[in-house]
Write an enzyme that holds these catalytic residues in place. Structure first.
Site, PDB file in Angstrom:
ATOM      1  N   HIS A  64       0.808  -1.220   0.000  1.00 51.85           N
ATOM      2  CA  HIS A  64       0.000   0.000   0.000  1.00 51.85           C
ATOM      3  C   HIS A  64       0.838   1.266   0.000  1.00 51.85           C
ATOM      4  O   HIS A  64       0.355   2.351   0.307  1.00 51.85           O
ATOM      5  CB  HIS A  64      -1.011  -0.022   1.151  1.00 51.85           C
ATOM      6  CG  HIS A  64      -2.250  -0.780   0.773  1.00 51.85           C
ATOM      7  ND1 HIS A  64      -2.189  -2.056   0.300  1.00 51.85           N
ATOM      8  CD2 HIS A  64      -3.553  -0.433   0.756  1.00 51.85           C
ATOM      9  CE1 HIS A  64      -3.410  -2.474   0.015  1.00 51.85           C
ATOM     10  NE2 HIS A  64      -4.263  -1.510   0.281  1.00 51.85           N
ATOM     11  N   ASP A  97      -6.172   4.928   9.863  1.00 52.20           N
ATOM     12  CA  ASP A  97      -7.577   5.077   9.456  1.00 52.20           C
ATOM     13  C   ASP A  97      -8.066   3.838   8.719  1.00 52.20           C
ATOM     14  O   ASP A  97      -9.227   3.455   8.811  1.00 52.20           O
ATOM     15  CB  ASP A  97      -7.736   6.272   8.501  1.00 52.20           C
ATOM     16  CG  ASP A  97      -7.449   7.583   9.191  1.00 52.20           C
ATOM     17  OD1 ASP A  97      -7.384   7.590  10.433  1.00 52.20           O
ATOM     18  OD2 ASP A  97      -7.291   8.592   8.491  1.00 52.20           O
ATOM     19  N   GLU A 119      -9.711  14.013  14.575  1.00 55.13           N
ATOM     20  CA  GLU A 119      -9.135  14.205  13.229  1.00 55.13           C
ATOM     21  C   GLU A 119      -9.843  15.385  12.584  1.00 55.13           C
ATOM     22  O   GLU A 119     -10.642  16.075  13.226  1.00 55.13           O
ATOM     23  CB  GLU A 119      -9.317  12.948  12.356  1.00 55.13           C
ATOM     24  CG  GLU A 119      -8.362  11.826  12.678  1.00 55.13           C
ATOM     25  CD  GLU A 119      -8.129  10.877  11.514  1.00 55.13           C
ATOM     26  OE1 GLU A 119      -8.578  11.182  10.392  1.00 55.13           O
ATOM     27  OE2 GLU A 119      -7.491   9.828  11.724  1.00 55.13           O
TER      28      GLU A 119
END
Ligand code: FAD
Length: 517
Positions: free
Chosen positions: A90, A153, A266
């Site tokens: 990723h 996240d 956040e």
């Protein structure tokens, strides 16, 4: 010093061919896992970024640390082979690739370890470096009612992959990044040694590997701190028209003591228009809720700010207790009245929220598009200027994906790790998470990212790249600043031939004849 040379299969490197390399290595390795070559290695030649493609010589599916150690040792006996651990691929810029080298598929070790234990009365879980965080979550919550304290996240990332960077989400203001929430690692170093390390045992390797961009060793096991998992989460978004109001409230929340703030903080920037990808519709948490722009003051500019917070609770908590606590906290904030959105979801649903977005993006065919992402840490002292130039001017129409911005506290990060941070105590993570269709626009957006970074450098901003990507040694030196010498020394100690993580482009593979012994 004259070198010592351990000979590998090739007497004459000039005559070595990839096929010879693979068959020689396969024979000499005697792995419990397996080696794949040819078309099947294509997966290791790409990553989530979709910007780079580099073919490896072979893809190795190890069964555990012993196999990995054998692979690293075999590479060290050649003059040229490199080894990249691939978590879930990723990365954005080819960081987990190894051109003509050996890529280790860490996912093949994901079932290893998974052992619950108590250390000095506190709960921990031992997990494989190749485990996905979503599996760690599911197993910890369903089996023990416990969960790690600090998250990312998105959880389809590997434990070793995020620990090699930092691992940041809305809990990091309280518990620090994921690198601050592990007490022990098992690492296969660039010398092929399997080493257990912690704050007290081989501390230089432990802190080096945390945030070490895979440069010092391959993390095969991590001991992760756990806490009681809540049952439910009240997930809330509130809107600001002024950046100064947004940062004042966000900084207030992240500097309060536990029990006097939310459990997650956040936030993001969005365009002040009805664009479905960049504007008002990205704010409501429930499709039945509407964003009513008539609540916005006339002074509102081209971009707006959304503070995202979450409050943990248990099923046994009385609803009025939760309401009272949340109302009291929200009452201290100065958001735009009428622009508050909230839902109650299970803790698992909350932590797996980006998985839902992934399913949606996959169904729309945009998940596999290129992702020219840029992640930065920008000091509080420079964040107003950054907002004015980057968000309000360069990116005022949005970027085709989320633009995260929220504060973190330097004191929650351990300066002995390899992560490079800005100087100030409060700094902001800025994440430009672009989803763009394939085509020429990708290059333009990569160029725009570079323009932003160059602007930060030119203006002398106190900033660092997160998930850094640089091509030249000079840039890496600047990135690490006064940590560079320590970084180089650690490389010399743990991976003297620069075999590991070549995709980071920090060190060039050394020939064994150049290494003194
Ligand atoms: P890879 O991309 O496979 O590897 C990354 C680097 O680490 C490579 O250099 C690789 O060689 C090395 N590496 C991999 N495994 C190991 C190991 N076991 N030991 C040593 N080195 C290893 N990051 C955050 O902090 N917070 C977020 O909220 C967040 N959200 C994200 C959401 C999405 C959709 C994506 C795509 C990324 C997100 N990230 C986030 C970034 C993420 O942390 C990085 O991509 C990270 O590299 C982990 O991904 P991975 O496990 O696939 O590692």
């Amino acid at each position: 010093m004259i070198a010592c040379l351990e000979r590998f299969v090739h007497e004459n490197e000039a005559e070595s061919k990839p096929d010879d390399d693979v068959s020689s290595i396969s024979k000499s390795l005697d792995l419990q896992g397996c080696i794949e070559t040819g078309g099947i290695t294509a997966v290791a030649a790409k990553d989530f970024g979709g910007l780079y493609s580099v073919k490896p010589l072979a893809l190795i599916k190890p069964s555990g640390a012993e196999d990995i150690a054998r692979v690293v040792k075999a590479a060290s006996r050649t003059s040229h082979l490199t080894v990249a651990a691939r978590g879930n691929g990723h990365s954005i810029n080819g960081q987990a690739m190894a051109g003509g080298g050996l890529v280790i598929d860490m996912r093949s070790t994901e079932e290893n370890h998974f052992k619950f234990l108590k250390v000095n009365g506190s709960p921990y879980i031992d997990v494989s470096g190749g485990a996905l965080w979503e599996d760690v979550l599911t197993r910890c919550v369903s089996r023990f009612g416990l969960a790690p304290r600090s998250w990312t996240d998105y959880l389809s990332l590997t434990v070793g992959g995020t620990l090699s960077n930092a691992g940041v989400s809305g809990q990091a203001f309280r518990y620090g990044p994921q690198t601050s929430n592990v007490s022990e690692l098992e690492v296969v170093t660039g010398k092929g040694e399997i080493t257990v390390c912690s704050e007290t045992q081989n501390p230089d390797l432990f802190f080096g590997a945390l945030g070490g961009l895979g440069q010092f060793g391959i993390i095969t096991r991590a001991r992760v701190k756990l806490q009681q998992a809540p049952d439910m989460v009240r997930w809330i978004r509130v809107v600001y028209s002024e950046f100064e109001d947004y940062t004042r409230d966000a900084e207030f929340l992240v500097t309060q003591k536990q029990g006097e703030s939310f459990d997650y903080v956040e936030g993001f920037v969005f365009a002040n228009n009805d664009d479905p990808v960049n504007g008002w519709p990205t704010v409501p948490l429930d499709p039945d809720h509407d964003f009513d722009p008539t609540h916005l003051p006339r002074t509102a500019g081209s971009v707006l700010y959304c503070l995202e917070v979450a409050f943990h609770y248990r099923n046994s908590d009385h609803p009025s207790t939760v309401d009272t606590a949340v109302t009291r906290l929200l009452g201290r904030l100065g958001f735009v009245e009428g622009l508050k959105f909230q839902v109650d979801v299970s803790y698992m649903e909350f932590l797996l929220r980006v998985k839902r977005a992934e399913e949606h993006a996959k169904a729309n065919g945009i998940w596999d598009n290129p992702h020219p992402w840029l992640n930065l840490f920008v000091s509080k002292s420079d964040i107003v200027e950054f907002d004015r130039t980057v968000f309000k001017t360069m990116l005022k129409d949005g970027i085709g994906g989320p633009m995260l911005i929220y504060p973190l506290l330097r004191s929650k990060w351990d300066s002995r790790t390899s992560v490079a941070l800005p100087e100030g105590e409060i700094f902001y993570i800025v994440a430009l998470l672009r989803f763009v269709p394939k085509g020429p626009s990708v290059e333009k957006l990569v160029a725009q990212n570079q323009e932003i970074v160059q602007w930060c450098i030119k203006k002398g901003l106190d900033f660092k790249l997160y998930l850094p990507h640089y091509q030249s040694k000079e840039d890496w030196k600047r990135h690490f600043g006064n940590q560079w010498t320590r970084f180089v020394e650690r490389k010399a100690s743990f991976d003297p031939m620069a075999i590991l993580a070549p995709g980071q482009k920090i060190f060039k593979r050394n020939h064994p004849s150049l290494i003194s012994c």
